[in-house]
Design an enzyme around this catalytic site. Structure first.
Site, PDB file in Angstrom:
ATOM      1  CG  HIS A 456      -2.164  -0.850   0.910  1.00 33.05           C
ATOM      2  ND1 HIS A 456      -3.436  -0.387   1.080  1.00 33.05           N
ATOM      3  CD2 HIS A 456      -2.274  -2.108   0.405  1.00 33.05           C
ATOM      4  CE1 HIS A 456      -4.291  -1.325   0.721  1.00 33.05           C
ATOM      5  NE2 HIS A 456      -3.609  -2.385   0.312  1.00 33.05           N
ATOM      6  CD  GLU A 475      -4.125   2.001  -0.793  1.00 34.54           C
ATOM      7  OE1 GLU A 475      -5.179   2.109  -0.166  1.00 34.54           O
ATOM      8  OE2 GLU A 475      -3.035   2.457  -0.370  1.00 34.54           O
ATOM      9  CD  GLU A 481      -7.302   3.570   2.247  1.00 33.64           C
ATOM     10  OE1 GLU A 481      -7.058   2.585   2.958  1.00 33.64           O
ATOM     11  OE2 GLU A 481      -6.408   4.314   1.808  1.00 33.64           O
TER      12      GLU A 481
END
Ligand code: NOJ
Length: 674
Positions: A456, A475, A481
């Protein structure tokens, strides 16, 4: 004095080399002008798509590699083979190109022998794109090649519209994708997608980014773009010893948006698998103590609301086992989350668990149930601290059977912390040469312990999963999110932009499947429930998180069935239609069965797309299990939950009218009738 190559009149150029793709779709010309400056252009079906564009470098420790070039040698060769991916969007990838090698040298009377330097430019010309890279030989006097500026240009030959995100702003590429006339963009990250006036689509990117600074793409003037290397905090952007090759500069070029996605250009330009047997890398789905934290129901750090407790993790392991998920992600299991970790990360331990998290017992409990814990290393962008612990951290996980790790690099732009040569640290860009080195090191070190990595806030994907198939996902864009805490939450056209921009670079850990459609503080998703299902097909990742909390899945068991069924590893992928930022339909064939899956998503517009099922096996009848927007479904109101699940019998001769609500989607599983 000519300020740039393009200032030269066309008649002054001398074409020194030319070659076309195997099917004669694309052709490249390399030219040298009377000043000895190098340039190339690209034509598609005889029409210029990239006009004369400069090639070369400015160096810190030697005169520029720009001008005074003479042709030394050139050659053309053909290549055609098919290789197998251990996992991916398709099992077999054809690598069919013509290579044009152009060797030049700076060699003039004015230059001393000491500075006589060679450079090669190697083009690989495919029917669906072009890649080229520079090859630096060993330097005559053994000195480093210290690159301050790469002068590579991409002069887009027709008025174009761009979909882009700025470079050098948010680490992790988490800007919203913007649409603008190409001549109005600033400095973009790649992939940078453009649509020319005649409909041709081009995606600019790079392949095999190793030990080099990431390429940003700066609009210079008009429609002329130029490579800009991510700056280093300690000197020139790139410092290397010759011989070495730069990453490939790539252009996917296609008739339409779907054609861009169907290209395997960057994968093909990467080196083959260097890890050998990678049967230990397991594409699969996972759940985890994660969304609860983003909803602020639980915390990463220890305390009364601690998420990664032994009891809570056991609950997730049981849920995973009951529903066929292989993984359970545990964030906040390790000491150090109390500090302001996004601005330091120095307190993280990657080996010591909080006292209320029994790592050995939980990994054993999981394995007894056929489940694996997914480890978590949030570094706060502190590479210096992480690298000190990395080996011990991987070793611990390997001993306990934790065979994949999600890593994280939350920090602010320009403040990644790197180890300095004489001890101490310095700050820099995550996608600088040293950032790039770290990300590759984290993956290759993990491979030594047979651990797969999901990065990420990563450096962008440039197809290195071919070389290091344990780099399972990352990511590298705004994930789901942002719907929990984002300001703003992801817009309704987010996925249909991502597919034709970010997703051209590789898998994304998007964390789809939030059926409750609500984030923290009642932030509402710009999505219908059907779209949440379709995203599992549309946004590719070999490891895919079913992100919602078990309590929410219990409320929607019928929709949840699709999430349980959908695989994450594919034998084949077909983009059936699509327009950047508007809609897309993708069909994918399961690698382990004869089932096909289809996902279609739209922006805020309702639309009906006609989808011929010609991808199905012509000899078979299929049961299509359809998850579609109900007639009243609309992402703007409570009808976002209207989901209709129905079955139809279909064959390859049928076409489905796929109706998508505003902000909607459709997901279908096709299983051959027994
Ligand atoms: C940002 C990541 O994208 C998210 O998935 C993670 O939960 C937090 N950082 C904490 O590591």
């Amino acid at each position: 004095m000519f300020s740039s190559y393009i200032a030269m009149p066309a008649w002054a150029q001398q074409i020194v080399a030319t070659a076309a793709s195997p099917g004669n779709v694309l052709s490249v010309e390399v030219q040298i002008d009377p000043m000895g400056k190098l340039a190339y252009d690209v034509k598609r079906k005889g029409k210029e798509v990239i006009g004369l564009s400069r090639l070369g470098f400015n160096l810190a420790n030697a005169p520029k590699l720009d001008g005074n070039f003479k042709l030394v040698n050139k050659g053309v060769s053909d290549h055609d083979d098919t290789w197998e991916q251990p996992w991916g969007e398709r099992r077999y990838v054809r690598n069919h190109y013509r290579e044009l090698r152009v060797e030049v040298a700076q060699d003039t009377a004015e230059q001393s022998k000491r500075l006589k330097r060679g450079l090669s430019i190697v083009f690989r010309i495919y029917d669906d794109g072009v890649g080229f890279r520079y090859e630096f030989p060993a330097q005559p006097d053994g000195r480093d090649v210290a690159i301050t500026d790469e002068l590579t240009e991409f002069a887009v030959a027709q008025p174009a519209t761009a979909w882009w995100i700025p470079a050098g702003e948010l680490p992790g590429l988490e800007e919203l994708v913007q649409k603008a006339p190409l001549k109005e963009i600033g400095t973009a990250n790649s992939p940078l997608t453009v649509r020319l006036e005649d409909g041709t689509h081009i995606a600019f990117h790079e392949a095999a980014l190793v030990d080099y600074a990431s390429m940003w793409i700066r609009k210079v003037e008009g429609q002329k773009l130029r490579a800009q290397l991510a700056p280093s905090a300690t000197g020139p952007s790139v410092v290397r010893k010759g011989p070495f090759t730069t990453p490939w500069r790539t252009m996917r070029i296609a008739d339409d948006a779907a054609g861009l996605y169907m290209s395997d250009l960057e994968l093909n330009l990467n080196e083959p698998n260097k890890l050998g047997d990678v049967s230990w890398v397991k594409p699969s789905k996972f759940v985890g103590v994660w969304w609860g934290m983003h909803l602020q129901q639980t915390t990463w750090n220890a305390g009364p609301k601690h998420g990664a407790t032994t009891a809570n993790t056991e609950r997730y392991i049981d849920f995973a086992a009951q529903n066929g998920f292989r993984g359970v992600l545990v964030e906040g299991w390790n000491k150090g989350w109390e500090s302001d970790w996004g601005h330091g990360g120095a307190d993280f331990s990657f080996t010591q668990a909080y006292p209320d998290f029994d790592l050995p017992a939980l990994s054993k409990y999981a394995q007894q149930k056929g489940v694996r814990l997914i480890g978590h290393h949030e570094t706060g962008g502190n590479v210096a601290a992480y690298e000190k612990q990395m080996d011990a951290a991987y070793k611990l996980y390997a001993q306990l059977g934790v065979d994949s790790v999600k890593s994280g690099y939350v920090h602010e732009a320009g403040t990644m912390q790197f180890p300095s040569a004489g001890g101490g640290i310095h700050y820099g860009n995550y996608d600088s040469q040293e950032g790039v080195r770290h990300f590759v090191k984290a993956v290759t070190e993990a491979a030594r312990y047979r651990i797969a990595v999901d990065t990420h806030e990563p450096v962008k994907d440039t197809g290195l999963r071919r070389t290091y198939p344990n780099w399972l996902s990352r990511e590298g864009a705004r994930g789901v999110e942002y719907n929990a805490w984002g300001n703003p939450v992801n817009p309704v056209d987010h996925e249909v932009k991502l597919v034709f921009t970010r997703m051209l670079s590789g898998p994304m850990d998007y964390t789809p499947g939030v059926l409750s459609l609500v984030g923290a503080d009642n932030k509402v998703f710009n999505s219908t429930q059907a779209k949440q299902l379709a995203n599992f097909v549309v946004i590719y990742s070999p490891i895919a998180m079913a992100a919602d909390i078990p309590e929410n899945y219990a409320k929607y068991p019928a929709a949840f069935k699709f999430i349980r069924d959908v695989p994450t590893d594919w034998a084949d992928t077909r983009v059936l239609n699509g327009a950047v930022g508007e809609y897309v339909t993708i069909a994918r064939k399961d690698r382990k069965s004869d089932d096909w899956y289809l996902g279609a998503v739209t922006d805020g517009q309702a639309r009906t797309v006609s989808v011929p099922l010609a991808f199905l096996d012509p000899g078979k009848q299929y049961v299509a299990e359809i998850y579609r927007d109900g007639d009243a479904a609309d992402y703007r109101n409570a009808h976002r939950f209207d989901l209709v699940i129905e079955k139809k019998t279909v064959t390859a001769k049928d076409a489905l009218q796929v109706r998508l609500a505003p902000g909607g989607g459709q997901a279908i599983r096709f299983s051959p009738q027994k």
